[in-house]
Scaffold this motif. Structure first.
Motif, mmCIF file in Angstrom:
data_model
loop_
_atom_site.group_PDB
_atom_site.id
_atom_site.type_symbol
_atom_site.label_atom_id
_atom_site.label_comp_id
_atom_site.label_asym_id
_atom_site.label_seq_id
_atom_site.Cartn_x
_atom_site.Cartn_y
_atom_site.Cartn_z
ATOM 1 N N UNK A 128 0.826 -1.219 0.000
ATOM 2 C CA UNK A 128 0.000 0.000 0.000
ATOM 3 C C UNK A 128 0.856 1.264 0.000
ATOM 4 N N UNK A 129 1.765 1.352 -0.933
ATOM 5 C CA UNK A 129 2.682 2.483 -1.018
ATOM 6 C C UNK A 129 1.947 3.746 -1.454
ATOM 7 N N UNK A 130 2.244 4.861 -0.807
ATOM 8 C CA UNK A 130 1.618 6.135 -1.151
ATOM 9 C C UNK A 130 2.183 6.639 -2.472
ATOM 10 N N UNK A 131 1.288 6.937 -3.446
ATOM 11 C CA UNK A 131 1.725 7.395 -4.770
ATOM 12 C C UNK A 131 1.038 8.698 -5.168
ATOM 13 N N UNK A 132 0.269 9.288 -4.296
ATOM 14 C CA UNK A 132 -0.375 10.563 -4.602
ATOM 15 C C UNK A 132 -1.467 10.423 -5.652
ATOM 16 N N UNK A 133 -1.398 11.259 -6.677
ATOM 17 C CA UNK A 133 -2.425 11.301 -7.718
ATOM 18 C C UNK A 133 -2.118 10.384 -8.894
ATOM 19 N N UNK A 134 -1.183 9.478 -8.737
ATOM 20 C CA UNK A 134 -0.792 8.620 -9.856
ATOM 21 C C UNK A 134 -1.940 7.742 -10.342
ATOM 22 N N UNK A 135 -2.750 7.239 -9.423
ATOM 23 C CA UNK A 135 -3.863 6.375 -9.819
ATOM 24 C C UNK A 135 -4.918 7.152 -10.612
ATOM 25 N N UNK A 136 -5.149 8.391 -10.219
ATOM 26 C CA UNK A 136 -6.101 9.219 -10.964
ATOM 27 C C UNK A 136 -5.571 9.503 -12.366
ATOM 28 N N UNK A 137 -4.272 9.713 -12.465
ATOM 29 C CA UNK A 137 -3.669 9.925 -13.783
ATOM 30 C C UNK A 137 -3.801 8.679 -14.655
ATOM 31 N N UNK A 138 -3.628 7.506 -14.043
ATOM 32 C CA UNK A 138 -3.783 6.259 -14.801
ATOM 33 C C UNK A 138 -5.194 6.096 -15.340
ATOM 34 N N UNK A 139 -6.176 6.454 -14.527
ATOM 35 C CA UNK A 139 -7.564 6.329 -14.976
ATOM 36 C C UNK A 139 -7.868 7.332 -16.081
ATOM 37 N N UNK A 194 -11.488 -7.695 -10.511
ATOM 38 C CA UNK A 194 -11.124 -8.663 -11.544
ATOM 39 C C UNK A 194 -9.633 -8.579 -11.833
ATOM 40 N N UNK A 195 -9.129 -7.355 -12.054
ATOM 41 C CA UNK A 195 -7.696 -7.157 -12.281
ATOM 42 C C UNK A 195 -6.943 -6.916 -10.978
ATOM 43 N N UNK A 196 -7.665 -6.896 -9.857
ATOM 44 C CA UNK A 196 -7.097 -6.811 -8.501
ATOM 45 C C UNK A 196 -6.317 -5.529 -8.243
ATOM 46 N N UNK A 197 -6.559 -4.483 -9.061
ATOM 47 C CA UNK A 197 -5.931 -3.181 -8.839
ATOM 48 C C UNK A 197 -6.925 -2.333 -8.040
ATOM 49 N N UNK A 198 -6.908 -2.554 -6.729
ATOM 50 C CA UNK A 198 -7.887 -1.907 -5.867
ATOM 51 C C UNK A 198 -7.729 -0.389 -5.882
ATOM 52 N N UNK A 199 -6.513 0.102 -5.968
ATOM 53 C CA UNK A 199 -6.278 1.545 -5.958
ATOM 54 C C UNK A 199 -6.849 2.206 -7.212
#
Length: 300
Positions: free
Chosen positions: A55-66, A264-269
């Motif tokens: 559960x590493x903190x990555x900031x807004x990276x997940x929002x950028x991925x979406x 399904x892809x197990x990418x909860x973040x």
């Protein structure tokens, strides 16, 4: 001997009784909605795979991925808004037509009203499974009828736009009676004097509908649109049971995208980040529609 004044209580008997009624609902809301929202918001800022406990903190990276995901931009969001528009508009038109037709006395009126409201008693998953069998390309009743008249059957659930059309049709079948019920209640609450005056003047039915019925029914229509549009944006069960987002994720809506990324892809973040983006979209759309509703009410 003077008696000291008693300390004023913050809550009287009525307030304490009201709190006793509110506390159970507030506790359920906190544990099953507020806490999951907080956990989901925290997860959206982390690198959180369900098979990786770091559960590493990555900031807004997940929002950028979406927001940079081609599937999200070119398939999921267009599908979601197109589904929302088609479902709401067509259901509204059908519901309004049925409400106007039902707003008059005729023989068998109660029976017809009961039949029209039957789809409201069917669970969306059951309706989706039923439609999946009806539009089956091998033995569905629709293709049987098309073959009988010489047109030839279609692979309804194998191609993107035919499958999407079946999804929209299922949603319309489920929700048009809901519009009918609310609009019929709105019609029956309108004052009768303007309609009686129009009838005395010999005004045509179309002019009565256009210049009397629609303007006076406008607030009810806008409320129905706001509620149904927000609900259509988060539709999940119908699409999941009917196509599962297929073929090849081509009928995937927003809610399915968030679910599949998380479970399904197990990418909860990434899934929770998509859910947070959807929540913001719903909030903005709801506020805009609410402002439109306010202007319409003032105009009415």
């Amino acid at each position: 001997m003077t008696r000291k004044p008693s300390r004023r209580r913050w809550f009287g008997e009525q307030q304490r009784f009201a709190l006793m009624l509110i506390v159970p609902a507030a506790a359920i809301l906190t544990f099953f909605q507020l806490i999951p929202i907080i956990m989901g918001t925290s997860a959206s800022f982390r690198d959180w795979m369900l098979y990786n406990p770091k559960k590493t903190w990555v900031g807004l990276a997940q929002y950028e991925k979406v927001l940079t995901d081609p599937a999200f931009l070119t398939v999921v969001m267009p599908n979601t808004f197109l589904f929302m528009f088609c479902s709401v508009v067509i259901s509204l038109v059908i519901g309004l037509a049925l409400a106007v037709a039902m707003n008059r006395v005729f023989r068998g009126q109660k029976f017809v009203q009961t039949v029209l409201l039957l789809p409201l008693m069917v669970a969306p998953v059951i309706a989706a499974i039923m439609m999946r069998w009806i539009f089956n390309d091998q033995f569905g009743i629709v293709n049987v009828v098309l073959d009988a008249v010489g047109i030839g059957g279609l692979p309804w659930l194998v191609q993107r736009w035919t499958a999407f059309s079946v999804i929209v049709l299922t949603d319309i079948w489920l929700w048009a009676p809901w519009f009918t019920l609310l609009l019929l209640a709105g019609l029956q609450s309108l004052p009768r004097e303007p309609f009686e005056a129009a009838q005395i003047d010999g005004t045509t039915r179309w002019r009565v509908f256009r210049y009397l019925t629609l303007p006076m029914l406008r607030p009810v229509i806008i409320v129905c649109i706001v509620i149904r549009a927000i609900d259509a944006f988060r539709t999940f069960d119908t699409v999941w049971a009917l196509t599962g987002g297929g073929p090849a994720r081509q009928t995937e809506l927003f809610s399915l995208y968030a679910y599949e990324e998380a479970f399904v892809f197990l990418d909860f973040a990434k899934g929770t980040a998509a859910a947070m983006i959807g929540a913001v979209i719903i909030l903005v759309a709801g506020l805009l529609l609410y402002r439109v509703l306010g202007h319409v009410r003032e105009g009415s």
